[in-house]
Design an enzyme around this catalytic site. Sequence first.
Site, PDB file in Angstrom:
ATOM      1  CB  THR A 133     -20.248   2.628 -60.460  1.00  0.00           C
ATOM      2  OG1 THR A 133     -20.380   3.649 -59.287  1.00  0.00           O
ATOM      3  CG2 THR A 133     -21.778   2.474 -60.833  1.00  0.00           C
ATOM      4  CE  LYS A 137     -24.527   5.457 -58.392  1.00  0.00           C
ATOM      5  NZ  LYS A 137     -24.951   6.881 -58.096  1.00  0.00           N
ATOM      6  CG  ASP A 155     -20.537  15.730 -58.024  1.00  0.00           C
ATOM      7  OD1 ASP A 155     -20.046  16.929 -58.199  1.00  0.00           O
ATOM      8  OD2 ASP A 155     -20.126  14.575 -57.916  1.00  0.00           O
TER       9      ASP A 155
END
Length: 631
Positions: free
Chosen positions: A26, A43, A141
């Site tokens: 990133t 990204k 996540d």
Amino acid sequence: MPTTGTILRQRYKIIYILGSGGFGDTYLAEDIDLPNHPKCVVKHLKPNSDPAVLQIVRRLFDSEAQVLYRLGNDSEQIPRLFAHFEEQGQFYLVQEFVDGEDLSKEISPGKRLSEKEVTKLLQEILEVLAVVHKKNIIHRDIKPPNLMRRRHDKKIVLIDFGAVKEINTMMVNSQGQTSISVVIGTHGYMPSEQAAGQPKLCSDVYAVGMLGIYALTGIQPHELPKDPTDGEVIWRNWANVSNELAGVLNRMVSYHFRDRYFSAGEALQALQPSQPQRPQPQPVKQPQRRQPQPQPTPNLSRRRVIKTAGWLAGGFGLTFAGNRLLFPSDSGDITTTTPVTSETVPEVVQTPVSPPPASSNSLQSFSFETVTVNAQGSITNRRNLQAKYFAENLGNGVSLEMVQIPGGTFTMGSPAGEAQRENDEGPQRQVRVPSFFMCKYPVTQAQYQAIMGTNPARFKGEKRPVEQVSWDDAVEFCKKLGQRTGKIYRLPSEAEWEYACRAGTTTPFYFGETITTDLVNYDGNFPYGSAPKGEYREQTTDVGNFPPNSFGLYDMHGNIWEWCQDIYNSSYQGAPIDGSPWLNGSDNNIKLLRGGSWDFHAWDCRSANRYRFARASRYSSIGFRLVCVVA
């Protein structure tokens, strides 16, 4: 690998690397095409060179991009996606830069927050996650590094939607086919079903709950012990917390997903302070009226009285027809009770009613074709059948067709060997269902508009099912329809729904062993059994577009989830076996839905599959159909 000063797509200039992981890197970058060169985040996904892996990465990459485009327009607390592209076999996402710090500074090992601080933090996280879940999107996540505290307004921003995090080649079989496993999540925050590759909305709820426990105890989730007998997290010994918050957190992190809050919206609702109940106005005593001549009271058994009271508590309501009060009886027919007088009911508003069909002779018939498919989804049989119905005139050319469903006994639930079966679909048992009438289709927008005067649906169309209706909205519709027609309309019990859906079949679907998108409206990217992938329409369709079952009912699989009367229970132990709704449960706010929908997988559309939502939920995948019991 891009380096400082690299310009991607002749527009995005790399400033420096922000982080690196197994999926890629990133970078902080600037958009040199725009005035003042605003910052952005790039990204970079580094896929495995295996062609099979590359193909899946490309698909997942495009899928995640579409998700981010959608979400960025729905909430200012989700970074907008500016661009996604592939360059020299590498994949890139360009997102809005969030100026702030992640929650790793607020939540860290050894640091304990107060109950008030943790409650506020959980509410902030769940508010933004609820937007994501309303789209039926799973983050997968949730953890402190993926939650940013924006500097200028101190709001939580949810980052790093990880549909393309780790793609690993697992094995090559004897036919030379490569098996791919997608592993997404972080140890400690990831519940068992997600680790097994079957994440659900409540998997995110688990992660948020573990984050809250971490904030209270100062112990990282993967370091907390678990009860060896049931897998539940042990944490209360390290936290000074009220029983109320502990109860919410325990439910959020329950080992089995069926015991958790279904979504972020449900968990958020549980954290909201309860509102004080308003005092109910006392009824005004009406002037005494002349009494009718005494009439004998019907001899109702204690069993019938108790059962009738229970069903009425579940949302049947009372309907007045002439001077008689109608109740459902044990047989499913209409039974009269004591005549209504000015003593029993102070004031009755007289409304015109349409009498129910006196007998089967007054019913109309319609013809239809049913189909049966094999395990690959190919049609192997067609049958022409007939069913009886009556039509309710709702005005302005809108009618409601109610199909006669004969009574009978069936095996409710799924057998142990049925693919994608959930534990709450058993134990199987024999249930006897009295006869009733059921909507030929889910309630349409035209029908809802005719009775309620509004149309809350997201996907507009008079013949499309109404959606974005709560359980209470559906019950109110039944009540108003009953007042207009003089009949008892209600939501089906769960047993009635499954009996009507199966229509004598014992296979996963009333079509047979599987379904295809030629027969049902669901997300065709996720087929059932040996069926091929199909179309994903991403919206509802007009009712009646697909073949009906043998009872003449349409859209019982897919299109929209349908509310039932029942409270959700995690198994059928102790459930009624007479077709009545199960009104006992741990939480009256959690109601049953059946049928699957346009945005769910094929296996969610199975006849035995059960789903649950908070009764106040209003989603574009939720609607309902009616049941009517007439003499």
